[in-house]
Design an enzyme around this catalytic site. Structure first.
Site, PDB file in Angstrom:
ATOM      1  N   HIS A 156     -16.458  -5.343  -8.182  1.00 13.15           N
ATOM      2  CA  HIS A 156     -15.227  -5.687  -8.910  1.00 13.15           C
ATOM      3  C   HIS A 156     -15.498  -6.155 -10.337  1.00 13.15           C
ATOM      4  O   HIS A 156     -14.567  -6.523 -11.052  1.00 13.15           O
ATOM      5  CB  HIS A 156     -14.441  -6.761  -8.152  1.00 13.15           C
ATOM      6  CG  HIS A 156     -13.761  -6.217  -6.950  1.00 13.15           C
ATOM      7  ND1 HIS A 156     -12.524  -5.614  -7.001  1.00 13.15           N
ATOM      8  CD2 HIS A 156     -14.158  -6.138  -5.661  1.00 13.15           C
ATOM      9  CE1 HIS A 156     -12.178  -5.197  -5.798  1.00 13.15           C
ATOM     10  NE2 HIS A 156     -13.152  -5.514  -4.964  1.00 13.15           N
ATOM     11  N   SER A 179     -13.957 -10.321  -3.843  1.00 10.21           N
ATOM     12  CA  SER A 179     -12.808  -9.420  -3.860  1.00 10.21           C
ATOM     13  C   SER A 179     -11.519 -10.044  -3.355  1.00 10.21           C
ATOM     14  O   SER A 179     -10.443  -9.573  -3.682  1.00 10.21           O
ATOM     15  CB  SER A 179     -13.123  -8.170  -3.045  1.00 10.21           C
ATOM     16  OG  SER A 179     -13.515  -8.526  -1.734  1.00 10.21           O
ATOM     17  N   LYS A 196     -13.558   1.800  -8.405  1.00  9.10           N
ATOM     18  CA  LYS A 196     -12.521   0.828  -8.764  1.00  9.10           C
ATOM     19  C   LYS A 196     -12.182   1.017 -10.244  1.00  9.10           C
ATOM     20  O   LYS A 196     -11.460   1.950 -10.587  1.00  9.10           O
ATOM     21  CB  LYS A 196     -12.981  -0.578  -8.397  1.00  9.10           C
ATOM     22  CG  LYS A 196     -13.323  -0.656  -6.897  1.00  9.10           C
ATOM     23  CD  LYS A 196     -13.657  -2.033  -6.431  1.00  9.10           C
ATOM     24  CE  LYS A 196     -14.273  -2.056  -5.051  1.00  9.10           C
ATOM     25  NZ  LYS A 196     -13.446  -1.549  -3.965  1.00  9.10           N
TER      26      LYS A 196
END
Ligand SMILES: Cc1ncc(COP(=O)(O)O)c(C=O)c1O
Length: 396
Positions: free
Chosen positions: A212, A184, A243
């Site tokens: 991610h 990240s 996300k």
């Protein structure tokens, strides 16, 4: 009565020390929606700080489904999953995610953090060993600590070093080999194929945290296992719904046995209330969008390539990123924070990140572009980076 000394005085002195080092952060307040151009602290900025990769936080379909779920099902689930808080819509989300990940089953948690920490802590005991990349996410580290297993750390992406650690452990000892799919803070990819080979050679449990990568890598954004062609070789896949999928939550994908076990033993599943139905509904709508509109991921990658090339052309050190996360590595913490502040004054929000989130000499400003940024916004951001970078002597 004797004057009571403040038992929390050490916290104030720690905060003072952060202020002296220029590392004290005031929270930026988002006054509008979480989108590519928005208002923080009364200033309109191009937003390069969110994980809203696909712009789904404000997608009409997700909003509509969430509202529909509130009208039909109310605002809360009223219980933990294992008592009365498993709603039909939670089960529907788990079925949809299992199909998306091409695994037998999925369990949804309240967050990616809860998914990682709850799973690592549940599957290991103090007799076991976790072999973990040095840059793995805090939730993996916390899960490992909670499990009381022995923690062995290998240098970032160094599968050879991981193999050496595993090889020296007793053959009968249970081992979990674990990496982030996308890191990240650096935006690079974990050494998944090489680590899978080590796991197979020594009979380790293989786990990847694709927080991610979900919605970003692989077919329809299904993650790094698909991206690297590793289907069937990773025992535990974690993903997030917070996300790219635009809402909130985390999940674990794997065998039916793993998921049944986590239903019985993962502490966030047993001891924390499940998602409101609106969140589950929004996540299902996000999966619909990913299936129906593959161009959204293409737009993310086109913007990513454009912005990365622009930062490099300006002369910034952008590290080894392979994803839409592009760090601008500065080194000194105070200078990184100064860069972030000046960018903000000029209309670009890119968060400064320093120790302890990254190593002391690796402070940076982190940028994340999204599918919804326009070219004009990204060009504006590059122009501002150029101007402020020169002003602070970071680039020539
Ligand atoms: C690599 C990684 N794993 C897990 C998480 C936790 O995900 P969530 O925000 O859904 O709790 C994050 C987010 O901060 C992350 O960056």
């Amino acid at each position: 009565m004797a004057l009571r000394l403040d038992p929390l005085a050490h916290l104030a002195s720690e905060l003072d020390s952060l202020k002296h080092q220029g590392l004290y952060r005031r929270l930026r307040i988002l006054e509008g929606e979480q989108s590519h151009k928005t208002t923080f602290d009364h200033r309109e900025v191009v937003n390069l700080s969110s994980n809203n990769y696909l712009g789904l936080t404000t997608h009409p379909k997700l909003r509509e489904r969430a509202l529909e779920a509130i009208r039909q099902l109310g605002v809360g689930s009223g219980s933990v999953r294992s008592i009365a808080g498993t709603m039909a819509i939670h089960m529907e989300l788990e079925r949809r995610l299992a199909a998306f990940k091409k695994t037998e089953a999925v369990v949804v948690f309240q967050s990616g953090f809860a998914a990682n920490a709850g799973t690592v802590a549940a599957v290991l005991t103090k007799e076991d060993v976790v072999v973990s990349d040095e840059l793995n996410h805090a939730s993996i580290i916390d899960g490992a600590r909670l499990s009381r297993a022995t923690i062995k750390v290998f240098p970032h992406k160094d599968a050879g070093a991981a193999r050496k650690i595993v090889k020296e452990l007793p053959a009968g000892q249970r081992k979990l080999l674990i990496t982030d799919g996308v890191f990240s803070m650096d935006g690079d990819l974990g050494a998944l194929p090489e680590l899978c080979a080590v796991a197979e050679e020594f009979g380790c449990i293989m786990m990847v945290d694709d927080a991610h990568a979900s919605g970003v890598f692989g077919a329809h954004g299904s993650g790094t296992v698909d991206h690297f062609g590793m289907h069937g070789r990773v025992d535990i896949q974690v993903g997030t719904l917070s996300k790219a999928l635009g809402a909130l939550g985390g999940y674990v994908a794997g065998s039916r046995t793993l998921i049944e076990f986590l239903y019985h033993r993962a502490r966030p599943f047993l001891f924390s209330t499940s998602h409101p139905p609106a969140v589950a509904a929004a996540c299902i709508a996000a999966l619909d969008v990913l299936e129906e509109d593959p161009t959204i991921i293409d737009r993310l990658w086109n913007n990513t390539r454009f912005f990365k090339a622009g930062l490099s052309a300006l002369g910034f050190n952008t590290g080894l990123s392979e994803s839409p996360i592009t760090p601008v590595i500065i080194g000194d913490g105070a200078l990184a924070m100064k860069l972030s502040d000046r960018l903000f004054e000029e209309g670009v929000f890119a968060q400064g990140i320093a120790f302890p989130t990254v190593a002391r000499d690796k402070a940076r400003v982190r940028t994340i572009v999204t599918a919804t940024h326009t070219r004009d916004e990204l060009q504006f951001a590059l122009d501002v980076f150029g101007k402020v970078g020169r002003e602070l002597g970071i680039i020539a």
